[in-house]
Scaffold this motif. Structure first.
Motif: not given
Length: 338
Positions: A207-227
């Motif tokens: 679960l810790s790995i999943i949560q860490t990966e989800m946070e990574f993808h969430r941040k990346c998605l926000e930055e991708l959409v903004q760019c």
């Protein structure tokens, strides 16, 4: 006579010690041979003990395998982050070329910043998952080590007992049977302590790995959409036309010019340009605007949210559309067909 007696006594004592030493060496060699034979072909413990050893093997195989899989995944993520960092550096370098289009320069720098940020997020994800992997590794280093030691003690007691059974030394058989039972009891406790520990901790690690990966993808998605939105609102890059061809004209005064018109058959008349007023545009698919768009060049078409546009041509990311008698290019992902 006294000297003879003493010499005879010493000699007998020495012979006895030599004989005892030889017997002990032979016994040890026999016990070791029985142990090595067990390692080679199996110790053949009683069925109830073999069942517990099977559980131990499963746990012993799972823990290193899980850690190795995480290590491989983290190594891959680190390689991707290094590639993203290099990509950002390459785009920055390209944006600084003297001949670079000003708007394309901005787009390249935006993309470079995006790649740098994604790489940073990926490195953070890697570092967090690395900590989880190290916690996981403690089970392999500490708990599995204790089990291996206890398993070896159990195997040696069992093979020694079997050796004395062949030698028909009943007292020794009883002694090592008692030792064997103690070691088996301790081994079974260690096996199930580790199994329960695995069942308790591994879901939390996952679960810790999943949560860490989800946070990574969430941040990346926000930055991708903004760019993406920033680049789209900049509009198309209108290429800079090169007009100074004359200084490169071949010797003899030949100059570059527009391509000549296509030859026509005699008597053929060129058709007049089409006119929307004279010939209304045929009805085609409609699309509703989802976001506002401001034209950045003469060939683009501005619109506001909820405007209904007539789609003239669907071609790639930029479509040709008509609104209020004006026709131009629009970004396809800013509208939705209705």
């Amino acid at each position: 006579a006294l000297r003879y007696f003493l010499n005879h006594t010493v000699r007998n004592s020495m012979l006895k010690k030599i004989k005892e030493g030889a017997q002990e060496a032979a016994t040890n060699a026999g016990i070791e041979a029985a142990y090595l034979q067990g390692k080679k072909s199996g110790f053949n413990h009683p069925p109830e003990v073999e069942a517990q050893i099977a559980v131990m093997r499963e746990v012993r195989e799972e823990i290193p395998l899980l850690r190795e899989d995480i290590s491989a995944m983290l190594s891959h993520e680190k390689e991707i982050a290094e590639i993203e960092t290099k990509t950002a550096s390459d785009f920055i370098a390209m944006s600084e070329h003297p001949s670079q289009h000003p708007k394309l320069k901005q787009i390249m720098q935006l993309y470079a910043a995006l790649q740098t940020s994604i790489a940073s997020n990926r490195y953070n994800y890697h570092a967090t998952a690395e900590q989880i992997k190290e916690e996981w590794k403690t089970m392999e280093v500490n708990d599995l080590k204790d089990i291996r030691i206890k398993q070896d003690q159990t195997n040696r007691a069992w093979s020694t007992k079997k050796y004395w059974e062949k030698e028909k030394k009943h007292a020794k058989v009883a002694e090592f049977d008692s030792r064997y039972r103690v070691f088996v009891s301790e081994l079974v406790h260690l096996i199930h302590d580790l199994r329960e520990k695995k069942e308790d901790l591994v879901p939390g690690y996952i679960l810790s790995i999943i949560q860490t990966e989800m946070e990574f993808h969430r941040k990346c998605l926000e930055e991708l959409v903004q760019c993406e939105n920033t680049i789209r609102t900049m509009g198309r890059v209108i290429p800079n036309k090169f007009t100074d061809y004359e200084q490169f004209a071949p010797v003899g005064g030949v100059q570059f010019s527009d391509p000549p018109p296509t030859a026509r058959a005699e008597g053929h008349e060129e058709p007049l340009p089409s006119s929307r007023a004279a010939h209304p545009m045929p009805a085609g698919p409609k699309a509703r605007a989802l976001y506002p768009f401001q034209a950045q060049s003469p060939d683009e078409l501005s619109f506001q949210p909820n405007d209904i546009l007539s789609i003239v041509k669907q071609n790639g990311d930029w479509w040709t559309a008509e609104l209020n008698g004006h026709t131009g290019l629009i970004p396809a992902n800013y509208v939705q067909l209705v």
